[in-house]
Design a protein around this motif. Structure first.
Motif, PDB file in Angstrom:
ATOM      1  N   GLY A 166     -26.547   7.540  24.052  1.00  0.00           N
ATOM      2  CA  GLY A 166     -25.142   6.443  24.342  1.00  0.00           C
ATOM      3  C   GLY A 166     -26.174   5.844  25.812  1.00  0.00           C
ATOM      4  N   ILE A 167     -27.333   6.629  26.612  1.00  0.00           N
ATOM      5  CA  ILE A 167     -28.093   5.568  27.412  1.00  0.00           C
ATOM      6  C   ILE A 167     -28.943   5.244  26.739  1.00  0.00           C
ATOM      7  N   GLY A 168     -29.532   4.893  25.873  1.00  0.00           N
ATOM      8  CA  GLY A 168     -31.067   4.875  24.688  1.00  0.00           C
ATOM      9  C   GLY A 168     -32.553   5.406  25.422  1.00  0.00           C
ATOM     10  N   ARG A 169     -31.924   6.842  25.894  1.00  0.00           N
ATOM     11  CA  ARG A 169     -33.217   7.356  25.951  1.00  0.00           C
ATOM     12  C   ARG A 169     -33.987   8.658  24.902  1.00  0.00           C
ATOM     13  N   VAL A 170     -33.050   7.729  23.403  1.00  0.00           N
ATOM     14  CA  VAL A 170     -33.708   8.750  22.344  1.00  0.00           C
ATOM     15  C   VAL A 170     -33.142   7.688  21.262  1.00  0.00           C
ATOM     16  N   PRO A 171     -33.674   7.777  20.325  1.00  0.00           N
ATOM     17  CA  PRO A 171     -33.001   7.030  19.205  1.00  0.00           C
ATOM     18  C   PRO A 171     -31.409   7.324  18.071  1.00  0.00           C
ATOM     19  N   GLY A 172     -30.463   6.593  17.502  1.00  0.00           N
ATOM     20  CA  GLY A 172     -29.647   7.454  17.182  1.00  0.00           C
ATOM     21  C   GLY A 172     -30.112   8.063  16.192  1.00  0.00           C
ATOM     22  N   VAL A 173     -30.223   9.079  15.754  1.00  0.00           N
ATOM     23  CA  VAL A 173     -30.850   9.942  14.452  1.00  0.00           C
ATOM     24  C   VAL A 173     -29.954  10.347  13.955  1.00  0.00           C
ATOM     25  N   ALA A 174     -28.624  10.623  14.278  1.00  0.00           N
ATOM     26  CA  ALA A 174     -27.627  11.442  12.882  1.00  0.00           C
ATOM     27  C   ALA A 174     -27.481  10.996  11.850  1.00  0.00           C
ATOM     28  N   ALA A 175     -27.608   9.823  11.553  1.00  0.00           N
ATOM     29  CA  ALA A 175     -26.984   9.646  10.603  1.00  0.00           C
ATOM     30  C   ALA A 175     -28.872   9.639   9.495  1.00  0.00           C
ATOM     31  N   GLN A 176     -29.483   9.877   9.677  1.00  0.00           N
ATOM     32  CA  GLN A 176     -30.722  10.393   8.873  1.00  0.00           C
ATOM     33  C   GLN A 176     -30.440  11.673   9.282  1.00  0.00           C
ATOM     34  N   PHE A 177     -30.280  12.599  10.134  1.00  0.00           N
ATOM     35  CA  PHE A 177     -30.069  13.953  10.118  1.00  0.00           C
ATOM     36  C   PHE A 177     -28.767  14.058   8.595  1.00  0.00           C
ATOM     37  N   GLN A 178     -27.461  13.398   8.544  1.00  0.00           N
ATOM     38  CA  GLN A 178     -27.271  13.488   7.580  1.00  0.00           C
ATOM     39  C   GLN A 178     -27.199  12.831   6.200  1.00  0.00           C
ATOM     40  N   GLN A 328     -35.304  17.867  16.928  1.00  0.00           N
ATOM     41  CA  GLN A 328     -36.881  18.035  17.439  1.00  0.00           C
ATOM     42  C   GLN A 328     -37.135  18.885  15.833  1.00  0.00           C
ATOM     43  N   SER A 329     -36.436  19.830  15.945  1.00  0.00           N
ATOM     44  CA  SER A 329     -37.201  21.010  14.597  1.00  0.00           C
ATOM     45  C   SER A 329     -36.942  20.629  13.383  1.00  0.00           C
ATOM     46  N   PHE A 330     -36.081  19.275  13.226  1.00  0.00           N
ATOM     47  CA  PHE A 330     -36.566  18.438  11.747  1.00  0.00           C
ATOM     48  C   PHE A 330     -37.050  17.227  11.563  1.00  0.00           C
ATOM     49  N   GLY A 331     -37.730  16.950  13.670  1.00  0.00           N
ATOM     50  CA  GLY A 331     -39.548  15.887  12.977  1.00  0.00           C
ATOM     51  C   GLY A 331     -37.921  14.493  13.575  1.00  0.00           C
ATOM     52  N   LEU A 332     -37.503  14.781  13.665  1.00  0.00           N
ATOM     53  CA  LEU A 332     -36.420  13.632  13.599  1.00  0.00           C
ATOM     54  C   LEU A 332     -36.459  13.447  15.460  1.00  0.00           C
ATOM     55  N   LEU A 333     -36.661  14.073  16.633  1.00  0.00           N
ATOM     56  CA  LEU A 333     -36.855  13.993  17.495  1.00  0.00           C
ATOM     57  C   LEU A 333     -38.381  13.673  18.254  1.00  0.00           C
ATOM     58  N   PRO A 334     -38.830  13.237  18.896  1.00  0.00           N
ATOM     59  CA  PRO A 334     -40.428  13.983  19.399  1.00  0.00           C
ATOM     60  C   PRO A 334     -40.241  15.263  20.194  1.00  0.00           C
ATOM     61  N   GLU A 335     -41.281  15.376  20.963  1.00  0.00           N
ATOM     62  CA  GLU A 335     -40.909  16.891  21.267  1.00  0.00           C
ATOM     63  C   GLU A 335     -40.669  17.046  23.382  1.00  0.00           C
ATOM     64  N   ASP A 336     -41.003  15.697  23.367  1.00  0.00           N
ATOM     65  CA  ASP A 336     -41.626  15.280  24.835  1.00  0.00           C
ATOM     66  C   ASP A 336     -39.737  15.318  25.427  1.00  0.00           C
ATOM     67  N   VAL A 337     -38.738  14.983  24.254  1.00  0.00           N
ATOM     68  CA  VAL A 337     -37.479  14.806  25.431  1.00  0.00           C
ATOM     69  C   VAL A 337     -37.304  15.740  26.491  1.00  0.00           C
TER      70      VAL A 337
END
Length: 337
Positions: A166-178, A328-337
């Protein structure tokens, strides 16, 4: 002191309900079978009120000196909990935790389970992101242990992903997971959450006991969640309601998504660490362990699930998931979050 405070809350709540005939009933209104369970419900609500008011005196009254709070990131003492919530208030003005009344507060033996909805406005640094002025909403689910009218232990699962996206710290990737799970995608990379059926909505069928609810919850976990077989969903109602959006309503979506999810992590295991069942409700916290086979990355996240049981099956589901670690487990977010 604690009994007086709880009496005040109970009296105020009953007075408020007398004044308004349109206020929906909650778990405070005849749901619990014993005075001890009723008092535990009030105790949990007092904790939520203390968080919202930043009332450190109330914390000292409600929490034992040996109080410890656990989440997947570590352990906090009573003093550390005060600092933790003070930090959240510094990051988000108007920060409020609200008991998710459609779910209710569940009590079994010395355990309390509840789900809270968290709202606020991002007006201070959070996770390295300066104030954006954006409104945030997420959920935090809790299990408490209580003794002698005090909270002595606490386990929580917080969905920080909804805040960070919501604050732009990470990209919105929920749709990719779905998309990976083969279900319709939510807009803006965040699952759409519904409040669910009101706590006092009319129910069909007979009265459900806590033991029956616990057994249905166990069947659900032993079904598609464990086997990865899409048809292993007999613990769900045909018109099963998924309120937190990762799949659409309907048990076939749930089963098919789990078949794909289990295929991605065939050695994965959801270990239920705490289960609280009362009447037609059951809540659990689970730790997820395993490996994403294609990438060899570890699975390490927590989830909290609340089910409403009707006619021998789970009719409705709310959850809180540590989606940052899941993605992160699915590689959709970087590990440094």
């Amino acid at each position: 002191m604690i009994r007086e405070a709880l009496h005040h809350i109970t009296h105020r709540t009953q007075k408020d309900r007398t004044m308004s005939t349109t206020t929906p009933l909650t778990s405070l209104d005849g749901f619990h079978a014993t005075p001890t369970a009723q008092r535990a419900d009030e105790l949990a609500r007092s904790f939520v009120a203390a968080v919202n008011a930043q009332d450190h005196t109330a914390f000292d009254t409600l929490l034992s000196r040996t109080f410890l709070s656990y989440d997947i990131g570590g352990v906090r003492s009573r003093t550390a909990m005060k600092k933790y919530y003070a930090g959240l208030h510094a990051s988000f003005s108007g920060l409020r935790f609200e008991v998710h009344e459609n779910v209710g507060v569940l009590v079994e033996n010395d355990l309390i389970a509840l789900r809270t909805i968290v709202t606020g406005t991002h007006t201070g640094d959070y996770a390295g992101v300066p104030a954006t002025g954006k409104a945030i909403q997420t959920s935090v689910s809790h299990v408490f242990r209580f003794r002698d009218d005090r909270l002595v232990e606490h386990w929580q699962v917080m969905d920080t992903y909804r805040i960070l996206a919501g604050i732009g710290r990470v990209p919105g990737v929920a749709a990719q997971f779905q998309q990976l799970l083969g279900v319709p995608q939510s807009p803006d990379g965040v699952f759409v959450e519904k409040p669910g059926t009101a706590f006092d909505a009319p129910r069909s069928g007979r009265t459900v006991t806590g033991d029956e609810s616990r057994a249905v919850g166990r069947r659900l976990y032993d079904g598609a969640i464990t086997t990865g077989v899409a048809e292993d969903v007999d613990a769900l109602a045909e018109e099963y309601i998924q309120n937190t959006g990762w799949t659409p309503d309907g048990r076939s979506y749930f089963g098919n998504a789990w078949a794909i999810g289990r295929g991605a992590m065939p050695d994965g295991l959801a270990v239920q660490t705490h289960v609280v069942a009362e009447n037609d409700r059951v809540a659990s916290i689970s730790l997820w362990d395993g490996t994403i086979a294609a990438a060899g990355t570890p699975v390490d996240f927590a989830s909290a699930d609340f089910l409403r049981i009707e006619d021998g099956v789970a009719a409705e589901h709310w959850d809180t998931v540590d989606y940052v670690r899941l993605y992160q487990s699915f590689g959709l977010l970087p590990e440094d979050v």
